[in-house]
Design an enzyme around this catalytic site. Structure first.
Site, short mmCIF file in Angstrom:
data_model
loop_
_atom_site.label_atom_id
_atom_site.label_comp_id
_atom_site.label_asym_id
_atom_site.label_seq_id
_atom_site.Cartn_x
_atom_site.Cartn_y
_atom_site.Cartn_z
N ASP A 61 0.85 -1.27 -0.06
CA ASP A 61 -0.12 -0.05 0.03
C ASP A 61 0.76 1.08 0.11
OD1 ASP A 61 -3.07 0.65 1.46
OD2 ASP A 61 -1.61 2.12 0.87
N THR A 94 -3.33 6.98 -3.66
CA THR A 94 -2.17 7.74 -3.20
C THR A 94 -0.89 7.37 -4.09
OG1 THR A 94 -2.67 6.46 -1.30
CG2 THR A 94 -1.09 8.25 -1.06
N THR A 95 -0.39 6.17 -4.50
CA THR A 95 0.48 5.89 -5.40
C THR A 95 0.46 6.58 -6.83
OG1 THR A 95 0.38 3.80 -4.48
CG2 THR A 95 1.94 4.01 -6.09
N ASP A 389 -10.05 1.33 3.22
CA ASP A 389 -10.06 2.03 1.93
C ASP A 389 -11.27 1.62 0.92
OD1 ASP A 389 -7.68 3.08 2.54
OD2 ASP A 389 -6.52 1.73 1.03
#
Ligand code: ADP
Ligand code: MG
Length: 529
Positions: A61, A94-95, A389
Site C-alpha cells: 500500500d 495515493t500511489t 479504503d
C-alpha cells in the site's frame, strides 16, 4: 542608489538558486516515487517496512509506505503530504498521485533543459488540468445508488491491488451492505464511514467475517453478577462519577466522632440508593457512563439486575448514543424517559482476547459493525486497512455517482484528448500540455511494467485501441494481461478519485516549479542532503 550590496541573509545561511534549486527538489521527489512505483496495481510488489524498533510490516500500500518514511527534503515531504491528503479525501489513489506529480516534474525538467522558462510550463499545466477535469465530466458514467453491480465493481477494483486472497467478492458484498446501512440522502455518506466499526477477532477464518447490525464497544460488564445479556434494554447514558465523594445533592459530610462515621456510611448508602431508585423508577436495565462507577455501586446495580459499563471514551460514547438514540445526562436527578436509549439486545462477549459489549437491534439501524475474523493479527490489521479504503471508495462513489474505467483506460483517453487540445494552444504552453498528457500515460505504463509486460508494445497497442470516442474505456487488465473494454470487465473507480489525482498532482507540480530559490537557515541541513 549606491552599489553597495545589501546583505539580507544571516551569515551561514545557504542559498541555492534557480534551476539548481528546482532540480534538487525534483530529484528528491523522483527518488521517493521510485520507492512506491513498483507497488502500483494488481501486480505491484510489496515492501518490507522496518521501523526504528525493528518491528516489521509487509505492505504493498503506497500510502502506508509513505507514512512510514522519515524524509528530510522539504519538497519530497510535500509530495508525501499530498498523498496523505488524497488518502483522507478519497481513501485511495495515493500511489497514482505520487507517480503522476513526479512525472509532471520530470517532464518539466526536460523542458527547462531546453531553455523553456517555468512560467509557460506552469501555465500549460494549469490549462491541461482544467481541460482534463472538463473531459472527465463529459466521459464519466452516471450511476444511481442502487447500481449494486457497479458499486461492487468499484469495491473490487480497489481490492485488486491488495492481498485479500480469493475473498474479493465476499468483501465487496459485505462492505457494500455496510455502506448502504449508513447511506444518507444528503450525499455525505463518505463523512459517515467512521460509523462503520471494524472489530477484529483472531482465531477464525476470514470468510466467517460478518456484518452486525449494531455497535461493538471494547468494554466488559462491571460486576460478574450483572446479566450477560439484557433483552429490550432501556439504556441511560450518563457523564457522572457514580461514587459518593462528590454528590449532586451537595451533601456536606463532616466527621468528628465514631458515630459520625456510621452516619457518613449511612449517608453514602443513601446517596447511592437515591441514584439506584431513579434508575429503577425509570425501568433502566443498562447504564453507560463516560466516567467512573465505584465497585460498591456496581454491586448495587448488579443486585437489581442492571448491567453497566464505565469510562467510555468520546468516540465510543458518540457511537453508542447514536446507535441507541440516547441523550447524555450529567445530572442524574434530571434523568427522564426521553433521555433514554433502546436496544433489543445488549450482550457482553469475549472475542479473541478482548471483551466487548454489543448493542444490537438498535433504535437507529444506521450503526453497523464489521466483525472481522481471521488468522494472524498482522493479517487482520492489513485487511482492516484494506476494508477502510474500500468503504471510503464505495461511499465516495455513492456520493458522487459517477465512475470511470480503471486499468489505465481513463488516463489513456485523457492523454489522447489532451494531445488534440494542445493543437489549439499556441506557444510554449503547448509543449507543456503534451508533457502533461505523457505524465498521465505514466500510470498505465507503470501498471504494464509492474505486470512484467513489454512496455513499449503494450503502450502502442493501448494508444491504437483508443480510436473513436466509443473506445474511451480501453485499458489493460493486468490480472488476465489483456487489453479490452475495462468498463465492461468491471474495472471501475469513482471519477472523483481521478479528479483528485489530477488536481492535487498538478497543483503540487506547479508549486514546486515556481520555487526558484531554496534558502535554508544555518544548521537546518540543505534539502536533499
Ligand atoms: N485488473 C486490473 N488491471 C489493471 N489495473 C488495475 C486492475 N485493477 C485495478 N487496477 C488499477 O490499479 C491502480 C491502483 O493501484 P494501487 O496499487 O491501489 O495504487 P493507488 O495507491 O494509486 O490506489 C488503479 O489505476 C486501478 O485502475
Ligand atoms: Mg488503491
Amino acid at each position: 542608489m549606491s552599489n553597495i550590496p545589501i546583505i539580507i541573509l544571516k551569515e551561514g545561511t545557504e542559498e541555492i538558486q534557480e534551476n539548481r534549486a528546482r532540480k534538487q527538489n525534483i530529484n528528491a521527489m523522483i527518488a521517493i516515487t521510485e520507492l512506491v512505483k513498483s507497488t502500483l496495481g494488481p501486480k505491484g510488489m510489496s515492501k518490507m517496512l522496518v521501523d526504528s524498533l525493528g518491528d516489521c510490516t509487509i505492505t504493498n500500500d503506497g500510502a502506508e509506505i509513505l507514512k512510514g518514511l522519515d524524509i528530510e527534503n522539504v519538497a519530497a515531504n510535500m509530495m508525501v503530504n499530498v498523498a496523505k491528503s488524497i488518502d483522507e479525501d478519497i481513501g485511495d489513489g495515493t500511489t497514482s498521485a505520487v507517480i503522476f506529480s513526479a512525472k509532471l516534474l520530470e517532464n518539466a525538467l526536460e523542458l527547462i533543459d531546453q531553455s523553456i522558462h517555468p512560467k509557460p510550463i506552469t501555465h500549460g499545466y494549469k490549462l491541461a488540468a482544467d481541460k482534463a477535469l472538463e473531459i472527465i465530466k463529459k466521459i464519466a458514467v452516471k450511476i444511481s445508488t442502487d447500481d449494486d453491480v457497479i458499486l461492487k465493481n468499484a469495491a473490487k477494483t480497489a481490492m485488486n491491488s491488495k492481498n485479500i486472497g480469493g475473498l474479493k467478492d465476499f468483501f465487496a458484498d459485505l462492505t457494500l451492505k455496510a455502506v448502504k446501512h449508513i447511506m444518507d440522502d444528503d450525499g455525505n455518506t463518505f463523512s459517515k464511514v467512521g460509523n462503520i466499526k471494524i472489530v477484529k477477532a483472531s482465531g477464525k477464518s476470514l470468510k466467517e467475517s460478518e456484518l452486525i447490525n449494531g455497535v461493538y464497544i471494547e468494554k466488559e460488564k462491571l460486576n460478574s453478577g450483572m446479566p450477560d445479556v439484557v433483552k429490550n434494554a432501556k439504556i441511560a447514558v450518563i457523564r457522572r462519577k457514580l461514587d459518593v465523594v462528590k454528590t449532586e445533592f451537595d451533601a456536606q459530610i463532616q466527621i468528628s466522632s465514631p458515630a459520625d462515621i456510621q452516619g457518613f456510611l449511612d449517608q453514602e448508602e443513601k446517596i447511592l440508593r437515591d441514584y439506584l431508585k431513579i434508575f429503577k423508577d425509570l425501568g433502566i436495565s443498562m447504564v453507560v457512563n463516560s466516567q467512573d462507577i465505584s465497585d460498591k455501586f456496581s454491586a448495587f446495580l448488579a443486585k437489581e439486575g442492571i448491567a453497566a459499563i464505565k469510562n467510555l471514551g468520546d468516540s465510543d460514547m458518540k457511537a453508542v448514543m447514536k446507535a441507541i438514540g440516547a441523550k447524555r445526562v450529567d445530572n442524574i436527578a434530571s434523568l427522564s424517559e426521553t433521555d433514554l436509549g433502546f436496544a433489543e439486545t445488549v450482550k457482553f462477549e469475549k472475542i479473541g482476547d478482548n471483551n466487548y459489549t454489543l448493542f444490537s437491534g438498535c433504535k437507529n439501524p444506521k450503526s453497523v459493525s464489521i466483525l472481522l475474523k481471521g488468522g494472524l493479527d498482522k493479517i487482520l490489521d492489513t485487511v482492516e486497512i484494506t476494508l477502510n479504503d474500500v468503504l471510503s471508495v464505495i461511499a465516495k462513489t455513492i456520493d458522487t455517482k459517477t465512475v470511470v474505467a480503471g486499468g489505465g483506460a481513463v488516463y489513456m483517453e485523457l492523454a489522447k484528448r489532451l494531445k488534440t487540445y494542445s493543437n489549439e494552444i499556441s506557444g510554449k504552453a503547448q509543449l507543456a500540455i503534451t508533457s502533461f498528457a505523457l505524465a498521465l500515460e505514466e500510470i498505465p505504463k507503470t501498471l504494464i511494467k509492474n505486470a512484467g509486460l513489454e512496455e513499449i508494445e503494450k503502450m502502442t497497442e493501448l494508444r491504437a485501441a483508443h480510436k473513436t470516442d466509443e473506445d474511451k474505456w480501453m485499458g489493460i487488465d493486468t490480472i488476465t494481461n489483456t487489453i479490452g473494454n475495462n468498463f465492461e470487465k468491471g474495472i471501475v473507480e469513482p471519477a472523483e478519485l481521478v479528479n483528485h489525482i489530477i488536481k492535487a498532482g498538478s497543483e503540487l507540480a506547479n508549486l514546486i516549479l515556481r520555487v526558484d530559490r531554496i534558502i535554508s537557515a544555518k544548521g537546518s541541513g540543505m534539502p536533499g542532503m
